[in-house]
Enzyme design. Sequence first.
Site, PDB file in Angstrom:
ATOM      1  N   ASP A 127       8.207  -9.948  10.315  1.00 23.47           N
ATOM      2  CA  ASP A 127       7.554 -10.641   9.196  1.00 23.47           C
ATOM      3  C   ASP A 127       6.907 -11.957   9.663  1.00 23.47           C
ATOM      4  O   ASP A 127       5.992 -12.467   9.023  1.00 23.47           O
ATOM      5  CB  ASP A 127       8.547 -10.914   8.054  1.00 23.47           C
ATOM      6  CG  ASP A 127       8.936  -9.629   7.299  1.00 23.47           C
ATOM      7  OD1 ASP A 127       8.211  -8.618   7.450  1.00 23.47           O
ATOM      8  OD2 ASP A 127       9.942  -9.623   6.582  1.00 23.47           O
ATOM      9  N   HIS A 167      -6.100   0.710   2.665  1.00 23.08           N
ATOM     10  CA  HIS A 167      -4.962   1.111   3.504  1.00 23.08           C
ATOM     11  C   HIS A 167      -4.755   2.631   3.498  1.00 23.08           C
ATOM     12  O   HIS A 167      -4.095   3.160   4.388  1.00 23.08           O
ATOM     13  CB  HIS A 167      -3.681   0.432   3.021  1.00 23.08           C
ATOM     14  CG  HIS A 167      -3.406  -0.895   3.652  1.00 23.08           C
ATOM     15  ND1 HIS A 167      -3.379  -1.090   5.014  1.00 23.08           N
ATOM     16  CD2 HIS A 167      -3.131  -2.105   3.105  1.00 23.08           C
ATOM     17  CE1 HIS A 167      -3.091  -2.367   5.277  1.00 23.08           C
ATOM     18  NE2 HIS A 167      -2.948  -3.004   4.134  1.00 23.08           N
ATOM     19  N   GLU A 183      -3.931  -4.289   9.375  1.00 18.64           N
ATOM     20  CA  GLU A 183      -4.436  -5.320   8.461  1.00 18.64           C
ATOM     21  C   GLU A 183      -5.854  -5.791   8.759  1.00 18.64           C
ATOM     22  O   GLU A 183      -6.613  -6.098   7.838  1.00 18.64           O
ATOM     23  CB  GLU A 183      -3.469  -6.506   8.426  1.00 18.64           C
ATOM     24  CG  GLU A 183      -2.082  -6.145   7.894  1.00 18.64           C
ATOM     25  CD  GLU A 183      -2.101  -5.550   6.487  1.00 18.64           C
ATOM     26  OE1 GLU A 183      -3.133  -5.656   5.790  1.00 18.64           O
ATOM     27  OE2 GLU A 183      -1.081  -4.955   6.096  1.00 18.64           O
ATOM     28  N   HIS A 233      -8.249  -3.791  -1.143  1.00 22.32           N
ATOM     29  CA  HIS A 233      -7.447  -3.900   0.082  1.00 22.32           C
ATOM     30  C   HIS A 233      -6.401  -2.789   0.159  1.00 22.32           C
ATOM     31  O   HIS A 233      -6.318  -2.059   1.149  1.00 22.32           O
ATOM     32  CB  HIS A 233      -6.788  -5.281   0.131  1.00 22.32           C
ATOM     33  CG  HIS A 233      -5.980  -5.519   1.366  1.00 22.32           C
ATOM     34  ND1 HIS A 233      -6.494  -6.163   2.467  1.00 22.32           N
ATOM     35  CD2 HIS A 233      -4.711  -5.178   1.694  1.00 22.32           C
ATOM     36  CE1 HIS A 233      -5.571  -6.218   3.414  1.00 22.32           C
ATOM     37  NE2 HIS A 233      -4.470  -5.628   2.961  1.00 22.32           N
ATOM     38  N   GLU A 234      -5.619  -2.652  -0.901  1.00 22.97           N
ATOM     39  CA  GLU A 234      -4.530  -1.662  -0.858  1.00 22.97           C
ATOM     40  C   GLU A 234      -5.093  -0.244  -0.796  1.00 22.97           C
ATOM     41  O   GLU A 234      -4.552   0.617  -0.107  1.00 22.97           O
ATOM     42  CB  GLU A 234      -3.594  -1.817  -2.064  1.00 22.97           C
ATOM     43  CG  GLU A 234      -3.000  -3.212  -2.259  1.00 22.97           C
ATOM     44  CD  GLU A 234      -2.405  -3.841  -1.007  1.00 22.97           C
ATOM     45  OE1 GLU A 234      -1.958  -3.095  -0.113  1.00 22.97           O
ATOM     46  OE2 GLU A 234      -2.411  -5.075  -0.908  1.00 22.97           O
ATOM     47  N   GLU A 281       0.793  -1.221   0.000  1.00 20.70           N
ATOM     48  CA  GLU A 281       0.000   0.000   0.000  1.00 20.70           C
ATOM     49  C   GLU A 281       0.829   1.277   0.000  1.00 20.70           C
ATOM     50  O   GLU A 281       0.494   2.223   0.701  1.00 20.70           O
ATOM     51  CB  GLU A 281      -0.933  -0.031   1.211  1.00 20.70           C
ATOM     52  CG  GLU A 281      -0.239   0.003   2.594  1.00 20.70           C
ATOM     53  CD  GLU A 281       0.100  -1.356   3.183  1.00 20.70           C
ATOM     54  OE1 GLU A 281       0.246  -2.317   2.397  1.00 20.70           O
ATOM     55  OE2 GLU A 281       0.232  -1.462   4.401  1.00 20.70           O
ATOM     56  N   TYR A 309      -4.986 -10.228   9.859  1.00 20.35           N
ATOM     57  CA  TYR A 309      -5.887  -9.934   8.744  1.00 20.35           C
ATOM     58  C   TYR A 309      -7.312 -10.428   9.043  1.00 20.35           C
ATOM     59  O   TYR A 309      -8.247  -9.640   9.181  1.00 20.35           O
ATOM     60  CB  TYR A 309      -5.402 -10.615   7.460  1.00 20.35           C
ATOM     61  CG  TYR A 309      -4.121 -10.045   6.897  1.00 20.35           C
ATOM     62  CD1 TYR A 309      -4.144  -9.176   5.809  1.00 20.35           C
ATOM     63  CD2 TYR A 309      -2.887 -10.377   7.437  1.00 20.35           C
ATOM     64  CE1 TYR A 309      -2.970  -8.667   5.273  1.00 20.35           C
ATOM     65  CE2 TYR A 309      -1.708  -9.865   6.911  1.00 20.35           C
ATOM     66  CZ  TYR A 309      -1.749  -9.013   5.831  1.00 20.35           C
ATOM     67  OH  TYR A 309      -0.596  -8.501   5.308  1.00 20.35           O
TER      68      TYR A 309
HETATM   69 ZN   LIG Z   1      -2.678  -5.074   3.891  1.00 16.53          ZN
END
Ligand SMILES: [Zn+2]
Length: 641
Positions: free
Chosen positions: A393, A319, A338, A315-316, A291, A401
């Site tokens: 990560d 953001h 998320e 989705h992006e 994003e 999410y």
């Molecule tokens: Zn995302």
Amino acid sequence: MYRFLFCFCLGVVIALGTHMGDAQEMEPTARDFHSYANPSAVRVKHIDLDWGVLFDQKILKGTATLTVDRISADQPLVLDTRDLKVEKVETSVGGQSFSPATFTIGEADKILGAPLTVPLPANANQVRIHYSTSPSASGLQWLEPPQTAGKKAPFLFTQSEAIHARSWIPLQDTPQVRVTYTARVRTPKNLLAVMSAENDANTPRDGDYSFRMDRPIPSYLIALAVGDLQFRSLGPRTGVYAEPSVIDRAARELSDTEKMVVTTERTYGPYRWGRYDILVLPPSFPYGGMENPRLTFATPTILAGDKSLVSLVAHELAHSWSGNLVTNATWRDFWLNEGFTTYLERRILEAVYGRPREEMEAALGLRDLNEEIATLEDRDEILHIDLKGRDPDDGSTDIPYEKGALFLRHLEQTFGRARFDQFLKSYFNHFAFQSITTEQFVGYLKQHLLDKYPALAAKVPVDEWIYKPGLPVSAPRPTSPAFAQVARQAQRWLSREIPATSISTAKWTTQEWLHFLKFVQESFESAGSPGASATQLSQTKKAKLLSELDRAFRLTPSGNSEIAFQWLLMSIRNHYEPAYPRLEEFLLSVGRRKFIKPLYEELAKTPEGKKRALTIYRRARSGYHPIAVASIDEVLKWRAD
Ligand SMILES: [Zn+2]
């Protein structure tokens, strides 16, 4: 570490003691275990970047000039770096003349990189670092021409989230520090550079490009790409960049983008970033999308030809509110980015494509979430996850999410859509251009929703949602009537009432196909479990059934990345060998981690599969992004020869 902890706490005390009333310094500072920076003592406000992009050496070389706020006068500036070659550091008062400064680079940590400490002379408020990146920088991917769509020019793109910005810029690499930036980028003359900033699509292609981002953003949203790029407008403030051979297909697929922006604004307030453009990258991009503000980076695997995979754009785009406007203060608050975005994504899809599409996406999301929960340790099922000492990560599972989105769905269903929409709109407004912690969100939720309607609030176990593993028993269970239809047909086929060719698939969307394939796989697995011997299916029988599907629907050559992925996963699991050449081709041409990691994992479950995986990986590895390589190395216990 003790020293930093000490400085940090001292900084907080001083900040609160001397800067009351200044909103920026009043931001409660959460301890970010993934940064060496000391923003409570010295805070970077603005960065001027100037680089040459040297494709032959695979490095960026140039300067980063940081403008800082001195909150605690006697404290040095501490920056995050990873594998940077620092040549020289200079300081200045007000940008007048720069004088050489001393600096030290501490010991490198495997996850965090190394701190760069610069003692600051009295009144100095600018620091210029002359440096170059390493060819193996974790945030940069350098593609040779054969790895691009056009095969003629090289390509570079960045991926800074979570903590990879430090591998290409020395900065305070924590999401609680927001900066504005400018950049001057020199590239080979035939290439175009674009950034997460103001981009001028009509700029002359002369290899010298300038950028400005005047809204304060966290470090993980600084982004750059360089390649043979073209631009197509999609609407008054939307457009797409891609390689020439991809641009037309991309423009067709993404033609609803302007509509999505308008729709989102209607519910959640104005889009505050000016333009919204999308850059379609070469296939090695390790994520679905990123994003980056004003310029979403996207995988070409969303170009299905029928807009069925544009949930990624929703989705992006979402953001732009949740994540870029209101940002997680540390990576343990990642679900604020998320979970909110996944919830908004589905609301956008519902508004643009209708409720049935939303139901399908939510039902698939819940299924993925349950599958993942079955494999995760308790500590990794918590929204407010403890990532101390771990790579951030690692926290990128379905928990932030899908569990996050389900929590917001629960709030929406309990308080009613109108009230919840109003709440979210004011939440985005209240915290606009700030980075906040989970505690701040909970405080705001309590004050502006829970305490107003105590009888409704009693129905949502907020603490259990945020601080406990698994799902509360009262969690919503989204279902889809369209999926129920698909399952009925699948059942009839599995019980041999009808042949595969009689399943009416003509109007199926990608989501229905995915549900069908997952349903078939689940039936295979439950039929194969102990106690189900009456219906037990032999391996040969399963492969035969897959062969029938393949003949009827040509699944092995499917160009739809989601369907191909699901089909290939099933093919490995059920030893359906006719799909193996396609599996190899898929793994050699796609670098999206969401697809390749599960495929390698599935292969690695048997000795022959593991052998096959290693043979493919040996050829594919150099074409994958460093972030994907790190994941697959671990899956296959890869040791570079
Ligand atoms: Zn995302």
